[in-house]
Design a protein around this motif. Structure first.
Motif, PDB file in Angstrom:
ATOM      1  N   THR A   1      43.239 -35.455  -1.304  1.00 48.15           N
ATOM      2  CA  THR A   1      43.037 -34.389  -0.318  1.00 48.15           C
ATOM      3  C   THR A   1      44.102 -34.389   0.772  1.00 48.15           C
ATOM      4  OG1 THR A   1      41.563 -35.809   0.943  1.00 48.15           O
ATOM      5  CG2 THR A   1      40.529 -34.277  -0.614  1.00 48.15           C
ATOM      6  N   ARG A   2      44.949 -35.404   0.792  1.00 47.32           N
ATOM      7  CA  ARG A   2      46.016 -35.410   1.803  1.00 47.32           C
ATOM      8  C   ARG A   2      47.179 -36.270   1.321  1.00 47.32           C
ATOM      9  NH1 ARG A   2      42.663 -39.436   5.534  1.00 47.32           N
ATOM     10  NH2 ARG A   2      43.844 -41.345   5.144  1.00 47.32           N
ATOM     11  N   GLY A   3      48.281 -36.201   2.072  1.00 44.51           N
ATOM     12  CA  GLY A   3      49.420 -37.100   1.854  1.00 44.51           C
ATOM     13  C   GLY A   3      50.007 -37.011   0.447  1.00 44.51           C
TER      14      GLY A   3
ATOM     15  N   ASN B   1      46.560 -43.328 -10.066  1.00 44.53           N
ATOM     16  CA  ASN B   1      45.891 -44.200  -9.096  1.00 44.53           C
ATOM     17  C   ASN B   1      46.682 -44.175  -7.800  1.00 44.53           C
ATOM     18  OD1 ASN B   1      43.600 -45.411 -10.476  1.00 44.53           O
ATOM     19  ND2 ASN B   1      45.124 -46.343 -11.841  1.00 44.53           N
ATOM     20  N   ASN B   2      46.283 -43.260  -6.918  1.00 42.84           N
ATOM     21  CA  ASN B   2      47.029 -43.074  -5.665  1.00 42.84           C
ATOM     22  C   ASN B   2      46.283 -43.580  -4.430  1.00 42.84           C
ATOM     23  OD1 ASN B   2      48.907 -41.534  -3.682  1.00 42.84           O
ATOM     24  ND2 ASN B   2      46.883 -40.696  -3.270  1.00 42.84           N
ATOM     25  N   ALA B   3      44.942 -43.475  -4.408  1.00 46.35           N
ATOM     26  CA  ALA B   3      44.188 -43.838  -3.196  1.00 46.35           C
ATOM     27  C   ALA B   3      44.555 -45.261  -2.773  1.00 46.35           C
ATOM     28  CB  ALA B   3      42.688 -43.740  -3.461  1.00 46.35           C
TER      29      ALA B   3
ATOM     30  N   LEU C   1      49.108 -59.005   3.209  1.00 46.00           N
ATOM     31  CA  LEU C   1      47.933 -58.597   2.429  1.00 46.00           C
ATOM     32  C   LEU C   1      48.241 -57.327   1.634  1.00 46.00           C
ATOM     33  CD1 LEU C   1      44.898 -58.647   1.700  1.00 46.00           C
ATOM     34  CD2 LEU C   1      44.466 -57.423   3.850  1.00 46.00           C
ATOM     35  N   TYR C   2      48.802 -56.334   2.332  1.00 42.97           N
ATOM     36  CA  TYR C   2      49.166 -55.064   1.674  1.00 42.97           C
ATOM     37  C   TYR C   2      50.183 -55.329   0.557  1.00 42.97           C
ATOM     38  CZ  TYR C   2      50.915 -50.226   1.258  1.00 42.97           C
ATOM     39  OH  TYR C   2      51.296 -48.980   0.799  1.00 42.97           O
ATOM     40  N   SER C   3      51.217 -56.115   0.859  1.00 42.46           N
ATOM     41  CA  SER C   3      52.259 -56.413  -0.141  1.00 42.46           C
ATOM     42  C   SER C   3      51.637 -57.068  -1.370  1.00 42.46           C
ATOM     43  CB  SER C   3      53.321 -57.343   0.448  1.00 42.46           C
ATOM     44  OG  SER C   3      53.898 -56.776   1.600  1.00 42.46           O
TER      45      SER C   3
ATOM     46  N   THR D   1      48.492 -56.855  -2.473  1.00 43.33           N
ATOM     47  CA  THR D   1      47.643 -55.951  -3.272  1.00 43.33           C
ATOM     48  C   THR D   1      48.484 -54.958  -4.054  1.00 43.33           C
ATOM     49  OG1 THR D   1      47.334 -54.359  -1.448  1.00 43.33           O
ATOM     50  CG2 THR D   1      45.704 -56.125  -1.651  1.00 43.33           C
ATOM     51  N   LYS D   2      49.661 -54.607  -3.532  1.00 46.88           N
ATOM     52  CA  LYS D   2      50.518 -53.653  -4.238  1.00 46.88           C
ATOM     53  C   LYS D   2      51.361 -54.337  -5.311  1.00 46.88           C
ATOM     54  CE  LYS D   2      49.468 -49.722  -2.273  1.00 46.88           C
ATOM     55  NZ  LYS D   2      48.944 -48.589  -3.049  1.00 46.88           N
ATOM     56  N   SER D   3      51.806 -55.566  -5.071  1.00 41.41           N
ATOM     57  CA  SER D   3      52.631 -56.235  -6.097  1.00 41.41           C
ATOM     58  C   SER D   3      51.793 -56.556  -7.330  1.00 41.41           C
ATOM     59  CB  SER D   3      53.317 -57.483  -5.554  1.00 41.41           C
ATOM     60  OG  SER D   3      52.378 -58.503  -5.353  1.00 41.41           O
TER      61      SER D   3
ATOM     62  N   TRP E   1      58.861 -45.724   2.969  1.00 39.97           N
ATOM     63  CA  TRP E   1      58.092 -44.934   3.949  1.00 39.97           C
ATOM     64  C   TRP E   1      58.082 -43.463   3.545  1.00 39.97           C
ATOM     65  CZ3 TRP E   1      54.873 -47.182   7.067  1.00 39.97           C
ATOM     66  CH2 TRP E   1      55.153 -48.455   7.595  1.00 39.97           C
ATOM     67  N   VAL E   2      56.882 -42.887   3.458  1.00 37.54           N
ATOM     68  CA  VAL E   2      56.712 -41.476   3.099  1.00 37.54           C
ATOM     69  C   VAL E   2      56.098 -40.760   4.296  1.00 37.54           C
ATOM     70  CG1 VAL E   2      55.683 -39.867   1.432  1.00 37.54           C
ATOM     71  CG2 VAL E   2      56.282 -42.190   0.701  1.00 37.54           C
ATOM     72  N   ASP E   3      56.509 -39.519   4.499  1.00 42.37           N
ATOM     73  CA  ASP E   3      56.049 -38.757   5.654  1.00 42.37           C
ATOM     74  C   ASP E   3      54.591 -38.309   5.464  1.00 42.37           C
ATOM     75  OD1 ASP E   3      56.094 -37.485   8.001  1.00 42.37           O
ATOM     76  OD2 ASP E   3      57.594 -35.980   7.472  1.00 42.37           O
ATOM     77  N   THR E   4      53.642 -39.192   5.795  1.00 43.48           N
ATOM     78  CA  THR E   4      52.201 -38.886   5.644  1.00 43.48           C
ATOM     79  C   THR E   4      51.436 -39.446   6.852  1.00 43.48           C
ATOM     80  OG1 THR E   4      51.588 -40.965   4.571  1.00 43.48           O
ATOM     81  CG2 THR E   4      52.366 -39.193   3.121  1.00 43.48           C
ATOM     82  N   GLU E   5      50.131 -39.175   6.865  1.00 44.27           N
ATOM     83  CA  GLU E   5      49.265 -39.699   7.932  1.00 44.27           C
ATOM     84  C   GLU E   5      49.313 -41.221   8.023  1.00 44.27           C
ATOM     85  OE1 GLU E   5      45.651 -36.664   7.589  1.00 44.27           O
ATOM     86  OE2 GLU E   5      45.037 -38.611   8.398  1.00 44.27           O
TER      87      GLU E   5
HETATM   88  P1  NAD Z   1      47.004 -41.430   3.325  1.00 50.73           P
HETATM   89  O1  NAD Z   1      46.302 -42.380   4.226  1.00 50.73           O
HETATM   90  O2  NAD Z   1      47.524 -40.155   3.874  1.00 50.73           O
HETATM   91  O3  NAD Z   1      46.075 -41.101   2.058  1.00 50.73           O
HETATM   92  C1  NAD Z   1      45.355 -42.118   1.413  1.00 50.73           C
HETATM   93  C2  NAD Z   1      44.361 -41.480   0.462  1.00 50.73           C
HETATM   94  O4  NAD Z   1      43.504 -42.527  -0.048  1.00 50.73           O
HETATM   95  C3  NAD Z   1      43.478 -40.478   1.172  1.00 50.73           C
HETATM   96  O5  NAD Z   1      43.256 -39.377   0.330  1.00 50.73           O
HETATM   97  C4  NAD Z   1      42.192 -41.253   1.396  1.00 50.73           C
HETATM   98  O6  NAD Z   1      41.053 -40.432   1.430  1.00 50.73           O
HETATM   99  C5  NAD Z   1      42.166 -42.148   0.152  1.00 50.73           C
HETATM  100  N1  NAD Z   1      41.313 -43.304   0.414  1.00 50.73           N
HETATM  101  C6  NAD Z   1      41.432 -44.199   1.439  1.00 50.73           C
HETATM  102  N2  NAD Z   1      40.422 -45.087   1.398  1.00 50.73           N
HETATM  103  C7  NAD Z   1      39.639 -44.738   0.327  1.00 50.73           C
HETATM  104  C8  NAD Z   1      38.441 -45.248  -0.230  1.00 50.73           C
HETATM  105  N3  NAD Z   1      37.814 -46.297   0.322  1.00 50.73           N
HETATM  106  N4  NAD Z   1      37.913 -44.654  -1.316  1.00 50.73           N
HETATM  107  C9  NAD Z   1      38.532 -43.579  -1.855  1.00 50.73           C
HETATM  108  N5  NAD Z   1      39.662 -43.030  -1.383  1.00 50.73           N
HETATM  109  C10 NAD Z   1      40.208 -43.598  -0.297  1.00 50.73           C
HETATM  110  O7  NAD Z   1      48.152 -42.267   2.640  1.00 50.73           O
HETATM  111  P2  NAD Z   1      49.431 -41.848   1.778  1.00 50.73           P
HETATM  112  O8  NAD Z   1      50.608 -42.174   2.592  1.00 50.73           O
HETATM  113  O9  NAD Z   1      49.286 -40.503   1.175  1.00 50.73           O
HETATM  114  O10 NAD Z   1      49.312 -42.997   0.665  1.00 50.73           O
HETATM  115  C11 NAD Z   1      48.951 -42.745  -0.692  1.00 50.73           C
HETATM  116  C12 NAD Z   1      49.281 -43.985  -1.509  1.00 50.73           C
HETATM  117  O11 NAD Z   1      50.681 -44.256  -1.398  1.00 50.73           O
HETATM  118  C13 NAD Z   1      48.556 -45.258  -1.037  1.00 50.73           C
HETATM  119  O12 NAD Z   1      48.207 -46.026  -2.148  1.00 50.73           O
HETATM  120  C14 NAD Z   1      49.628 -45.970  -0.214  1.00 50.73           C
HETATM  121  O13 NAD Z   1      49.430 -47.353  -0.156  1.00 50.73           O
HETATM  122  C15 NAD Z   1      50.880 -45.593  -0.983  1.00 50.73           C
HETATM  123  N6  NAD Z   1      52.120 -45.684  -0.204  1.00 50.73           N
HETATM  124  C16 NAD Z   1      52.287 -44.962   0.935  1.00 50.73           C
HETATM  125  C17 NAD Z   1      53.480 -45.088   1.639  1.00 50.73           C
HETATM  126  C18 NAD Z   1      53.766 -44.313   2.891  1.00 50.73           C
HETATM  127  O14 NAD Z   1      54.782 -44.590   3.534  1.00 50.73           O
HETATM  128  N7  NAD Z   1      52.957 -43.351   3.296  1.00 50.73           N
HETATM  129  C19 NAD Z   1      54.474 -45.941   1.178  1.00 50.73           C
HETATM  130  C20 NAD Z   1      54.250 -46.673   0.024  1.00 50.73           C
HETATM  131  C21 NAD Z   1      53.066 -46.530  -0.666  1.00 50.73           C
END
Ligand code: NAD
Length: 246
Positions: free
Chosen positions: A13-15, A83-85, A148-150, A152-154, A181-185
């Motif tokens: 729904t976002r990002g 798998n994006n969430a 922690l984040y690193s 879970t992602k690796s 870094w991606v331009d998101t919330e």
């Molecule tokens: P975001 O916070 O804008 O969006 C995250 C999405 O995950 C949202 O839709 C949110 O509703 C969903 N989410 C969060 N917690 C949840 C839960 N408990 N159950 C179900 N859904 C849940 O973030 P984004 O920047 O769009 O990130 C998307 C993916 O990309 C993530 O996995 C993030 O780790 C990864 N990522 C982001 C960046 C960045 O710079 N923004 C960089 C590298 C990787």
């Protein structure tokens, strides 16, 4: 040749997830959205022309399995799983809280594994599947104060390579995109938190001096799930404006 059709994008729904869903819908996929907020899911469905949505907090017990059962009961099979969430936490190792350890392991690592486990039988049966995980450059090279984040992602990197081998003869490809870094919330919150680096400081460290646009991730997903990319599997692709190379 079978063309992939039904695509589930978690956190759409976002990002980044919303961009992936939008680009797949624009390219003829029947997109199934996933999120936690029904109002936002309905709005996004209308906006991008998705066919359906499912609401689920993926950290809850049984939620991944219920989501997969919901999709498979209604549509019979799934062609594309993205798998994006995911969630990000900035904290040095000694200040990392138990609640964050539990949440990030569940959401960033366990949920992709559980969803893959639930959808693979139907992909195997149809001899076609495309699985794309959204990892992070933090998992590829390590990010100080985000251990922690690193971590879970690796984990997605090992998952991707192992599954690519396991599913190689089933017409299923498995890849991970590691965005910088991606331009998101998520980035806005991280840069404005007062801890860590500001947006300008982060941009200074990126060779291309810019954040990635979410559509760049969406367009790479579009390629990875296409028939043209059938030979591309088990790869962890850094989409990071040069961040991983120094
Ligand atoms: P975001 O916070 O804008 O969006 C995250 C999405 O995950 C949202 O839709 C949110 O509703 C969903 N989410 C969060 N917690 C949840 C839960 N408990 N159950 C179900 N859904 C849940 O973030 P984004 O920047 O769009 O990130 C998307 C993916 O990309 C993530 O996995 C993030 O780790 C990864 N990522 C982001 C960046 C960045 O710079 N923004 C960089 C590298 C990787």
């Amino acid at each position: 040749m079978k063309h992939s059709n039904k695509a589930l994008v978690t956190g759409s729904t976002r990002g980044i997830g919303a961009s992936i869903a939008k680009i797949l819908a624009q390219n003829g996929y029947d997109v199934i959205l996933h999120g936690r907020d029904e109002k936002k899911l309905i709005e996004t469905k209308e906006k991008i022309g998705a066919i359906d949505y499912f609401c689920a907090d993926l950290t809850c017990r049984g939620a991944c399995e219920a989501l997969a059962t919901g999709v498979l009961d209604k549509y019979g099979s799934l062609d594309v799983l993205v798998n994006n969430a995911g969630a990000y936490v900035w904290a040095n190792v000694e200040k990392t809280e138990d609640k964050d350890i539990e949440k990030l392991l569940k959401l960033n690592t366990e949920a992709p594994f559980r969803l893959i486990r639930a959808f693979v039988p139907s992909m195997k049966a149809q001899k076609f599947g495309r699985i794309v995980n959204i990892g992070s450059i933090s998992g590829a090279v390590g990010e100080g104060n985000a251990a922690l984040y690193s971590m879970t992602k690796s984990a997605l990197s090992g998952l991707t390579k192992a599954l690519a081998l396991e599913l190689a003869c089933d017409g299923i490809t498995v890849n991970t995109i590691n965005p910088g870094w991606v331009d998101t919330e998520l980035t806005e919150t991280a840069c404005n938190s007062g801890d860590g680096f500001s947006a300008d400081e982060n941009i200074d460290m990126i060779p291309q001096r810019r954040f990635i646009h979410p559509d760049e991730v969406g367009n790479l997903v579009k390629y990875l799930v296409s028939d043209e990319a059938k030979g591309l599997t088990g790869q962890n692709i850094n989409l990071c404006a040069g961040l991983s190379v120094g």
